[in-house]
Each structure stands twice: as structure tokens, then as C-alpha cells.
Design a protein around this motif. Structure first.
Motif: not given
Length: 244
Positions: A8-13, A47-52, A145-151
Motif C-alpha cells: 500500500s506504500q507503493s514504493s519500489k523498495e 506493473a502500475a508503478i513501473g517496477v515490472s 497508507p499513502s495510496a489512500y490519499f493519492r487515490l
């Protein structure tokens, strides 16, 4: 549960660490439906954040894992909601809405389910209908988590409420500075809202996180059903100085 939070934090790490943890959970218990749900969401998020390296295959694998979770436990609401979200990315809009509704029927007061349903509605172009669900999901979550604010910011942006959207995107980037998509939301909203100077400063954060970011790639992967809306967002990112 740690993997779920890291997702849910959506960072690459966080995504990479979460995958390892979810895979370990499945080794410990191959019948654990929630672990498959978390791993499926992990592949979808990569896939969504470009890690894949292969987003299409990652999304396919995500759908397979989420369906496996549902096969093991059809009452697992978050598996249905996650399947709904990632069905949007594969342009299976009817499936997305049906799975989102199924999740809400199962657990209408679970924040992840409520936020996912709101995300599905917004991706289908129903931002005004989605916003009350975002507000409810945030109300139910003491430490979002950050994703809630972002969405939530995405829905506000898409409904033209730019100042409120900027505030939500800023919360997301402050909460998780390496959340690439939150920075994309912030830059696009600043640009659309007429804050050209601020919008021109923020792209450096996107390129810090992903030096290979391109607007064209973002447009291809954006989940919104209305592709003209995606083009508008892409143009806002170009206007802010992000590379084609």
C-alpha cells in the motif's frame, strides 16, 4: 500483513520486500488465500508503478493469483476488490465493477474494500459517485497508507476539484516520498489547476524515483476507461516538463 502494508506504500523498495514476504507466507501455508491476494496485488502494483520489466505479464500473473485466492476462499473480500482494481488495468471493466460490488457486499466497512471500490468507480468515469466512498474509507482508517490519499486525490482531480486534490496528493508524497504515482498525481493536478511554476518543479522527483519515466508509457498503463481523459492528463504532464 507486513507485505500488505508495504504494497500500500507503493514504493519500489516496498514492493520488492513485500513480494518476498508474501512468497514466504505461501511456502509456509500453500492454502492461505490472503497470501495469494497480497502476492497478486503485489504483481499488479509492480506493473502500475513501473517496477515490472513486463507489465502485461505482471498483470496477467496478478489476475491469476487473485483468482487463486478467491478459489481458496470466495468470502475473502479483499481478493474480490483487488481483482476488480487490476481488471481495470486489463480493460475488463464489467468484471472490475462486478468484483468491486461483490467485495462491498462481503465487507462494506473494510477500508481496503471501500477504497478499492471507489477506485474502480473513478476509473470508470464516476468520480462524483466515488468521492463519498473515498471519504468513508479514510474515516474508517486511523492511519491511512499513502495510496489512500493519492487515490482520493485522483478522484478529486478528475472531478475538477484541483485545490483539494493537490492537498491529498501532497499528503501522499509527504507520507511516502518514493511513491511514484503520488508524484504523478501531484504534477498533473498542479498543471491542470494552473500552478505552472510549482508543476515545473515537481517532475524532478518523478525522475529521481524512475529516471526512465515517460509520458507515453504512463498513458499506455493508465487505467481510466475514458482514454481522452488519459490524453488530457498526459498533456498536463508534458506541459510540466516530463519527457515524452
Amino acid at each position: 500483513m507486513e507485505a500488505n502494508w508495504l504494497n500500500s506504500q507503493s514504493s519500489k523498495e516496498g514492493i520488492l520486500k513485500a513480494r518476498k514476504l508474501a512468497e514466504e507466507a505461501i511456502v509456509l501455508d500453500p492454502e492461505y488465500a490472503f497470501a495469494y491476494r497480497v502476492l497478486g496485488s503485489n504483481h499488479g502494483m509492480s506493473a502500475a508503478i513501473g517496477v515490472s520489466k513486463n507489465p502485461r505479464e505482471s498483470l496477467k500473473h496478478a489476475i491469476e493469483l487473485l483468482r487463486k485466492a478467491i478459489e481458496l476462499d470466495d468470502s475473502l473480500a479483499t481478493a474480490h476488490s483487488s481483482l476488480g482494481v487490476y481488471s481495470i488495468y486489463t480493460r475488463q471493466y464489467d468484471t472490475a465493477l462486478a468484483e468491486g460490488k461483490r467485495a462491498i457486499e462481503l465487507q462494506p466497512n473494510l477500508p481496503d474494500v471501500v477504497i478499492s471500490y471507489a477506485t474502480i468507480l473513478n476509473s470508470l468515469g464516476k468520480s462524483e459517485e466515488a468521492i463519498p466512498f473515498f471519504k468513508e474509507g479514510l474515516r474508517l482508517t486511523p492511519n491511512p497508507p499513502s495510496a489512500y490519499f493519492r487515490l482520493f486525490g485522483v478522484a478529486l482531480r478528475d472531478s475538477g476539484q484541483y485545490e483539494d486534490a493537490i492537498a491529498q496528493a501532497q499528503k501522499a508524497t509527504a507520507h511516502e516520498p518514493n511513491d511514484l504515482i503520488s508524484w504523478v498525481v501531484l504534477v498533473s493536478t498542479l498543471s491542470l489547476g494552473g500552478h505552472e511554476e510549482e508543476a515545473g518543479k515537481a517532475p524532478k522527483e518523478i525522475l529521481r524515483i524512475n529516471p526512465n519515466f515517460s509520458v507515453a508509457s504512463y498513458e499506455r498503463s493508465a487505467p481510466q476507461k475514458d482514454r481522452s481523459a488519459v490524453k488530457r492528463l498526459g498533456d498536463a504532464l508534458r506541459s510540466a516538463g516530463l519527457p515524452e
